[in-house]
Design an enzyme around this catalytic site. Sequence first.
Site, short mmCIF file in Angstrom:
data_model
loop_
_atom_site.label_atom_id
_atom_site.label_comp_id
_atom_site.label_asym_id
_atom_site.label_seq_id
_atom_site.Cartn_x
_atom_site.Cartn_y
_atom_site.Cartn_z
N GLY A 61 -0.19 2.35 1.13
CA GLY A 61 -1.12 2.70 2.08
C GLY A 61 -1.68 3.89 1.60
O GLY A 61 -1.16 4.73 0.63
N CYS A 88 5.45 1.80 -3.09
CA CYS A 88 4.37 3.16 -2.94
C CYS A 88 4.49 3.90 -1.62
O CYS A 88 5.75 4.30 -1.13
CB CYS A 88 2.77 2.68 -3.20
SG CYS A 88 1.87 4.17 -3.48
N TYR A 89 3.68 3.50 -0.72
CA TYR A 89 3.89 4.41 0.47
C TYR A 89 5.13 3.77 1.13
O TYR A 89 5.94 4.42 1.95
CB TYR A 89 2.54 4.01 1.39
CG TYR A 89 2.68 4.76 2.90
CD1 TYR A 89 2.02 6.01 2.97
CD2 TYR A 89 3.16 3.96 4.02
CE1 TYR A 89 2.34 6.83 4.11
CE2 TYR A 89 3.27 4.83 5.23
CZ TYR A 89 2.82 5.95 5.31
OH TYR A 89 2.81 6.87 6.47
N HIS A 178 3.09 -0.41 -8.61
CA HIS A 178 2.60 -1.53 -8.03
C HIS A 178 2.64 -2.71 -8.70
O HIS A 178 2.08 -3.25 -9.81
CB HIS A 178 1.02 -1.51 -7.88
CG HIS A 178 0.62 -0.49 -6.52
ND1 HIS A 178 0.58 -0.63 -5.56
CD2 HIS A 178 0.53 1.11 -6.80
CE1 HIS A 178 0.32 0.34 -4.51
NE2 HIS A 178 0.42 1.62 -5.30
N GLU A 180 2.40 -5.71 -7.83
CA GLU A 180 1.78 -6.72 -7.48
C GLU A 180 0.43 -6.90 -8.24
O GLU A 180 -0.20 -7.97 -8.34
CB GLU A 180 1.39 -6.99 -5.86
CG GLU A 180 0.64 -5.67 -5.58
CD GLU A 180 1.28 -4.29 -5.42
OE1 GLU A 180 2.29 -4.18 -6.01
OE2 GLU A 180 0.66 -3.40 -4.81
N GLY A 234 -18.23 -27.38 -1.36
CA GLY A 234 -17.46 -26.23 -1.62
C GLY A 234 -15.92 -26.54 -1.71
O GLY A 234 -15.55 -27.79 -1.35
N ASP A 236 -13.05 -25.22 -0.27
CA ASP A 236 -12.40 -25.43 0.96
C ASP A 236 -12.36 -26.61 1.58
O ASP A 236 -11.94 -27.33 2.20
CB ASP A 236 -12.65 -24.18 1.98
CG ASP A 236 -12.14 -22.70 1.23
OD1 ASP A 236 -11.63 -22.85 0.10
OD2 ASP A 236 -12.67 -21.70 1.45
N LYS A 384 -6.67 -18.78 -1.40
CA LYS A 384 -7.84 -19.28 -2.26
C LYS A 384 -6.91 -20.25 -3.13
O LYS A 384 -7.23 -21.27 -3.79
CB LYS A 384 -9.04 -18.66 -2.70
CG LYS A 384 -10.08 -19.33 -2.97
CD LYS A 384 -10.99 -19.60 -2.01
CE LYS A 384 -12.16 -20.41 -2.49
NZ LYS A 384 -13.07 -20.49 -1.36
#
Length: 528
Positions: A61, A88-89, A178, A180, A234, A236, A384
Amino acid sequence: MSTLRDIHAQRLLILDFGSQYTQLIARRVRESGVYCEIYPFDITAEQIAEFAPAGVILSGGPETVTEGSTPRIPEKVFQLQVPVLGICYGLQAMAAQLGGAVASSDKREFGHAQIQAEQSSQLLDDMFDSSGVVNVWMSHGDKVSSLPSGFTRTASSPSAPIAAMEDPERRFFGVQFHPEVTHTDNGEALIHNFARNICGCAGDWTAANIVSDAIAAIQAQVGQDKVVLGLSGGVDSSVVAALLATAIGDQLTCIFVDNGLLRKNESEEVRAAFSGAMGDGTLAELNIITVNAQAEFLDKLAGVDDPEAKRKIIGATFIDVFDREATALKDVNWLAQGTIYPDVIESAASKYGKAHVIKSHHNVGGLPERMTLKLVEPLRELFKDEVRKIGLHLGLPESLIFRHPFPGPGLGVRILGEVKPSYADVLREADAIFIEELRNANLYSQVSQAFAVYLPVKSVGVVGDARRYEHVIALRAVETIDFMTARWAHLPYEFIERVSNRIINEIAAVSRVVYDVSSKPPATIEWE
Ligand code: XMP
């Protein structure tokens, strides 16, 4: 027949402290086969207890724990007796709240760093090379300056002496870097270790299980009722169509609106994609009503040159047409929509009064209230990339699943100024040549989005001995991860030359082709 397992039963809770990477954490956890949800850091103790997570991850954050009014971890998190990972935060808040200390620093560390293993750690061991180091991504100002009791230091870096810490007894872990982001080597190994080995989740979150679960949920939700879906071509809406067709067969009707602003052969290609997928009999035949509403859209757009006015007209006309067609169908009581998880998180975040970081474009501004359809949204909990995975699993072709995004207002915002039917025809041809050549040169999947733009300015050309004044086509191709920022694609000159020659030779109404070399920001991806 095997009985369905509840694939949401073992799940992680991700508390968001405002990091731009929070959704990435969730995607990595899901990729490790574990379901998770993101909530704001200040949810109540009751909500946390009700969620019953197998583990908790605290995001990074922008704030500093050295100030009293900044976000804190709910005490409930430490009372659940499940593993907790602070990033992190999240690490800093954990250190501060459990009796350690955090020092603020005016120098931010941002970018690559190397961390060194300080002792064996169940969380980190799989990340390091044989000499006990690994490259990670850092983005922080503050750092942990003393450990809370019960914790040991598991890794260090030159600028963060406590780059990772853990309390193996209570199963509390913290990392300053991080894991991720893809810039961290083997970050996925850390997430996998946490979610699967430390939290003990089995890994039930797979494409096959998500599909079976969604089908059962749709069947339970709609029963014998009829459902209508706006199919756009599309990813989705196509995946929603494939899921619903599999779950409820001909109870589903899809409405495909041809607004006159679609790409060349769009409606045929969408049909073909589905007939291919359904050819092997695994999916029921899809009912598609194609509505030719070209004249209705183009008439309303005549004389309008303001981009936002054009967007509003296209959006409102879509709703009119869809409403009319859906109402004409008998006994439909459900509307299917391709809402995905990031939309859900964003609208929840705005409810909590947080800034809307990501610009959203709404193609369907909402259906008229008198359409009292109930909503079925089978992608609501998916990212997605998960939507793409289940689309492939359902048999939809890669060409559809990995298609570049196409804006709701379509060619309407790629014809600068007033939209005229003849301009749309020319643009469709030019765009089709560009895309065909990209595919032939194996460049299509290397760019994130590519298209042609119609510039209704007169430019001179010489054909034979005659001068002719025709319009201009601009080619746009960008590379981007999130569409928030983008770099213009450095396509080979020979390639651009080939596309330009083809467009000018094959389309008489075009005298000049230009290539857009603007990045975003400051330019946007679309020209309007
Ligand atoms: P910009 O032009 O804002 O585009 O850099 C970012 C992404 O959004 C798409 N885009 C739209 N999508 N309705 C949509 O559904 C719109 O009005 C719209 N405008 C832009 C654009 O194609 C790109 O992928």
